[in-house]
Design an enzyme around this catalytic site. Structure first.
Site, PDB file in Angstrom:
ATOM      1  CG  HIS A 130       1.278  -2.718  -7.521  1.00  0.00           C
ATOM      2  ND1 HIS A 130       0.505  -3.862  -6.395  1.00  0.00           N
ATOM      3  CD2 HIS A 130       0.820  -1.795  -6.859  1.00  0.00           C
ATOM      4  CE1 HIS A 130       0.280  -3.618  -4.972  1.00  0.00           C
ATOM      5  NE2 HIS A 130      -0.081  -1.898  -5.438  1.00  0.00           N
ATOM      6  CD  GLU A 131       1.477   1.821  -9.214  1.00  0.00           C
ATOM      7  OE1 GLU A 131       0.446   1.803  -8.317  1.00  0.00           O
ATOM      8  OE2 GLU A 131       2.114   1.401  -7.754  1.00  0.00           O
ATOM      9  CG  HIS A 140      -2.135  -2.223  -2.038  1.00  0.00           C
ATOM     10  ND1 HIS A 140      -1.981  -1.121  -1.435  1.00  0.00           N
ATOM     11  CD2 HIS A 140      -1.778  -2.148  -3.104  1.00  0.00           C
ATOM     12  CE1 HIS A 140      -1.660  -0.259  -2.254  1.00  0.00           C
ATOM     13  NE2 HIS A 140      -1.086  -0.669  -3.196  1.00  0.00           N
ATOM     14  CB  CYS A 141      -4.579  -8.669  -2.724  1.00  0.00           C
ATOM     15  SG  CYS A 141      -4.900 -10.147  -2.554  1.00  0.00           S
ATOM     16  CB  CYS A 146      -1.846 -11.163  -4.686  1.00  0.00           C
ATOM     17  SG  CYS A 146      -3.061 -10.393  -5.477  1.00  0.00           S
ATOM     18  CB  CYS A 168      -6.526  -9.851  -7.349  1.00  0.00           C
ATOM     19  SG  CYS A 168      -6.555  -9.540  -5.490  1.00  0.00           S
TER      20      CYS A 168
HETATM   21 ZN    ZN Z   1      -0.981   0.014  -4.862  1.00  0.00          ZN
HETATM   22 ZN    ZN Z   2      -4.697 -11.179  -4.825  1.00  0.00          ZN
END
Ligand code: ZN
Ligand code: ZN
Length: 181
Positions: A130-131, A140-141, A146, A168
């Site tokens: 994520h990071e 952000h999704c 996700c 993404c």
């Molecule tokens: Zn984040």
């Molecule tokens: Zn996503």
């Protein structure tokens, strides 16, 4: 050759780091390597909160980056905060080089329940990806599954997958083609 460097900050279990390294390689398909460096974190420590200022550590992390390093992911057991939040699972520079994750609040033990190593590993991988996703320009999704979905509580980390949704995934690919790496 471009690398994603994984850098432990303080003591981090080796098995945890190598699992993270493999997962990051499988996700981003860049060479990865684990780098050990010494950090003086005293400036980032807040004695009143008994936590470490995440942004301060992130700046140390990206200082003196070797030219072959494409991205850096710092991993720490320390409890992180930024002034507007009581705690953070991690922080990253959007479209920048550096990202940071903390395992502190990923341990079941932190919540007073029996430790679960497998769960800890999975949570760390999700937050690490994520990071790093932010450093590749992802925001952000809203797709439920996700990995770029934001997580405020550990339960929310458990609810999402360790993978990018199709959108993404495409964005990371587009980034690669644009930057030609
Ligand atoms: Zn984040
Ligand atoms: Zn996503």
């Amino acid at each position: 050759m471009s690398y994603i460097d994984i850098i432990p900050i303080g003591e981090v279990e080796e098995a945890l780091l190598s699992f993270l390294e493999q997962s990051i390689f499988q996700t981003f398909r860049f060479q990865t390597r684990i780098h050990n460096r010494l950090f003086d974190l005293s400036h980032a420590y807040d004695p009143i909160r008994n936590q470490y200022n995440s942004s301060g550590i992130l700046l140390d992390l990206i200082d003196d980056t070797p030219p072959e390093t494409l991205r850096i992911l710092g991993v720490t057991e320390l409890d992180l905060f930024i002034p507007i939040f009581t705690f953070l699972f991690g922080e990253a520079q959007l479209n920048g080089i550096g990202a940071l994750v903390s395992t502190h609040r990923l341990h079941n033990q932190f919540y007073g329940i029996p430790e679960n190593k497998e769960l800890l590993k999975t949570r760390l991988v999700k937050e690490g990806i994520h990071e790093l996703g932010h450093t590749f320009g992802l925001i952000h999704c809203f797709a439920l599954n996700c990995v770029m979905k934001s997580s405020t509580y550990v339960e929310e980390i458990d609810q999402k997958s360790a993978h990018f949704c199709r959108f993404c995934e495409q964005e990371v690919l587009r980034w690669r083609i644009e930057k030609n790496v």
